[in-house]
Scaffold this motif. Structure first.
Motif, mmCIF file in Angstrom:
data_model
loop_
_atom_site.group_PDB
_atom_site.id
_atom_site.type_symbol
_atom_site.label_atom_id
_atom_site.label_comp_id
_atom_site.label_asym_id
_atom_site.label_seq_id
_atom_site.Cartn_x
_atom_site.Cartn_y
_atom_site.Cartn_z
ATOM 1 N N SER A 1 0.813 -1.225 0.000
ATOM 2 C CA SER A 1 0.000 0.000 0.000
ATOM 3 C C SER A 1 0.841 1.268 0.000
ATOM 4 O O SER A 1 0.360 2.328 -0.391
ATOM 5 N N THR A 2 2.101 1.171 0.412
ATOM 6 C CA THR A 2 2.971 2.351 0.442
ATOM 7 C C THR A 2 4.043 2.321 -0.650
ATOM 8 O O THR A 2 4.912 3.190 -0.685
ATOM 9 N N LYS B 1 2.461 -0.936 -6.734
ATOM 10 C CA LYS B 1 1.052 -0.707 -7.074
ATOM 11 C C LYS B 1 0.890 -0.523 -8.580
ATOM 12 O O LYS B 1 -0.040 -1.066 -9.182
ATOM 13 N N MET B 2 1.792 0.241 -9.210
ATOM 14 C CA MET B 2 1.731 0.437 -10.656
ATOM 15 C C MET B 2 1.920 -0.904 -11.381
ATOM 16 O O MET B 2 1.192 -1.212 -12.330
ATOM 17 N N LEU C 1 1.221 -3.893 -10.259
ATOM 18 C CA LEU C 1 0.011 -4.697 -10.070
ATOM 19 C C LEU C 1 -1.108 -4.244 -11.005
ATOM 20 O O LEU C 1 -1.837 -5.070 -11.551
ATOM 21 N N LYS C 2 -1.247 -2.944 -11.199
ATOM 22 C CA LYS C 2 -2.276 -2.433 -12.105
ATOM 23 C C LYS C 2 -2.028 -2.889 -13.536
ATOM 24 O O LYS C 2 -2.967 -3.153 -14.291
ATOM 25 N N LEU C 3 -0.753 -3.005 -13.917
ATOM 26 C CA LEU C 3 -0.424 -3.488 -15.256
ATOM 27 C C LEU C 3 -0.634 -4.995 -15.384
ATOM 28 O O LEU C 3 -0.881 -5.496 -16.480
ATOM 29 N N THR C 4 -0.557 -5.714 -14.276
ATOM 30 C CA THR C 4 -0.664 -7.169 -14.263
ATOM 31 C C THR C 4 -2.105 -7.661 -14.257
ATOM 32 O O THR C 4 -2.405 -8.709 -14.812
ATOM 33 N N LYS D 1 -11.357 -4.441 -11.808
ATOM 34 C CA LYS D 1 -10.942 -3.273 -11.017
ATOM 35 C C LYS D 1 -9.958 -3.722 -9.946
ATOM 36 O O LYS D 1 -10.023 -4.862 -9.476
ATOM 37 N N LEU D 2 -9.072 -2.819 -9.542
ATOM 38 C CA LEU D 2 -8.080 -3.142 -8.526
ATOM 39 C C LEU D 2 -8.008 -2.036 -7.492
ATOM 40 O O LEU D 2 -7.934 -0.856 -7.835
#
Length: 156
Positions: A37-38, A43-44, A46-49, A55-56
């Protein structure tokens, strides 16, 4: 509606992305992980994966607990992912209405005992799992939907 709660130290990877999201018709993945979360780069990544049509959300444990009323109102089919037993146990206890938890991957560490090919639990994780079991939560080990469930409640 929560369709799957899973502990997997790898978070989003092939088994989750392809097998579980399809079998459970997942529309939203919520990752609850204090470290992730930090970490903006993670996070970026994971969004691409994630699958394009899913939705994520990524939250710390405390933030997710504060959002429980909103999570309960969501109409999406939801998978909640945790990287570790401690944060999963804290959230599941706070949520109060989760009936099952899938243990998909907990890595081997010093002092951990093997419960399946991919699940190793420390004495502290066994205790947290036993506390959930005592609250009526069914804990099971299952790598992918096509494999047989191993009931962790019977092993701890």
């Amino acid at each position: 509606m929560i369709k799957l709660v899973r502990v997997d130290h790898r978070l989003l990877h092939g088994q989750v992305i392809f097998a579980w999201t399809k079998s459970e018709d997942i529309e939203r993945i919520i990752i609850i992980d204090d470290k992730t979360s930090t970490d903006d780069f993670k996070k970026m990544s994971l969004k691409l994966t994630k699958p394009e049509d899913v939705k994520l959300n990524v939250f710390s444990t405390n933030k997710a607990i504060s959002l429980i009323p909103r999570i309960k109102e969501l109409t999406d089919n939801i998978m909640i992912l945790f990287s570790n037993v401690k944060e999963m146990s804290k959230f599941v206890t706070a949520y109060g209405d989760i009936k099952e938890v899938n243990y998909g991957g907990v890595p081997n560490r010093d002092g951990a005992k093997q419960y399946s090919e991919a699940v190793f639990l420390t004495p502290e994780e066994v205790e947290e799992s036993q506390n959930l079991k005592a609250k009526g939560v069914m804990l099971y080990i299952q790598q992918v939907p096509s494999r047989r469930k191993e009931i962790l409640n019977e092993k701890i």
